[in-house]
Design an enzyme around this catalytic site. Structure first.
Site: not given
Length: 241
Positions: A124, A127, A130, A154
């Protein structure tokens, strides 16, 4: 007389529950019941590692249901005699690899020059972990790890988050767009046949509910961020199994 009465009572207590046990029903009937009751897509039904149960792989993970279709539970099943092996996770490993194949042309791939391992990451752009993983992409690649991205917005689909991820996948240079998005930069809107919704649904089928989520070469799911060296060591361990 008292002995006969006692034996009669014992016999009746034993026999009554047996008459209440429902007969097993066919797997197709179980499939239809789960679809009608829970609204899930049933991908397969097989005998579970526990006698009297079926293991059902659905688009929302693994379920266990008894033979007459009256009882169901959702959770992880472990083998106490084999080091607490997660049997639920193992059941999904093979199917995950098969289900990934049709999505290979949708993946954004960061290929290692000296490839030793391949990991598929559901990611994502908003994130934090991430973004941390993405900043270390060169380190993963230097260790021989090729990283393949699939989208897992998400906020779900549809959402602004999903639209942003579609813009990345559909950009003229998706890799640059991913770099920019992970750096918090705005991405120009774009649309194409990236099928972000299908990527998201695939992740949900795998049991993913957060990002990053890593699928190893043997189909094992590792939820959460893994530093480059830790991931490499993990991949090496799984390769030797």
């Amino acid at each position: 007389m008292k002995m006969k009465l006692a034996l009669s009572l014992i016999f009746s207590l034993v026999m009554v529950p047996a008459t209440l046990i429902a007969a097993p029903i066919a797997p197709e009937q179980l499939k239809q019941k789960l679809t009608d009751t829970l609204g899930v897509d049933v991908l397969s039904i097989d005998p579970a590692p526990v006698k009297g149960l079926f293991q059902v792989i659905t688009n929302r993970g693994v379920l266990y249901i008894n033979e007459d279709g009256s009882k169901l539970f959702h959770g992880n099943l472990y083998d106490l005699d084999k080091g607490m092996d997660n049997l639920t996770e193992a059941a999904l490993a093979g199917p995950r690899l098969e289900m990934l194949k049709p999505f290979e042309d949708k993946m954004l791939v960061y290929k290692a020059k000296d490839e030793k391992h391949v990991v598929t990451v559901f990611t994502d752009i908003t994130c934090g972990y991430c973004r941390k993983l993405h900043k270390q992409m060169a380190e993963y690649n230097d260790l021989g790890i090729t990283v393949r991205y699939l989208a897992f917005p998400r906020q779900g689909v549809p959402s602004e988050n999903a639209d942003q991820m579609e813009a990345v996948w559909c950009a003229k240079d998706p890799h640059q767009a991913m770099d920019d998005a992970k750096a918090g930069k705005a991405i120009k809107a774009a649309s194409c046949d990236a099928n972000i919704a299908e990527q998201y649904n695939l992740g949900a089928t795998f049991g993913i509910n957060g990002t990053p989520a890593l699928i190893l070469e043997d189909g094992t799911l590792i939820p959460g961020y893994q530093p480059p060296k830790d991931l490499y060591n993990n991949l090496e361990r799984h390769a030797k199994r």
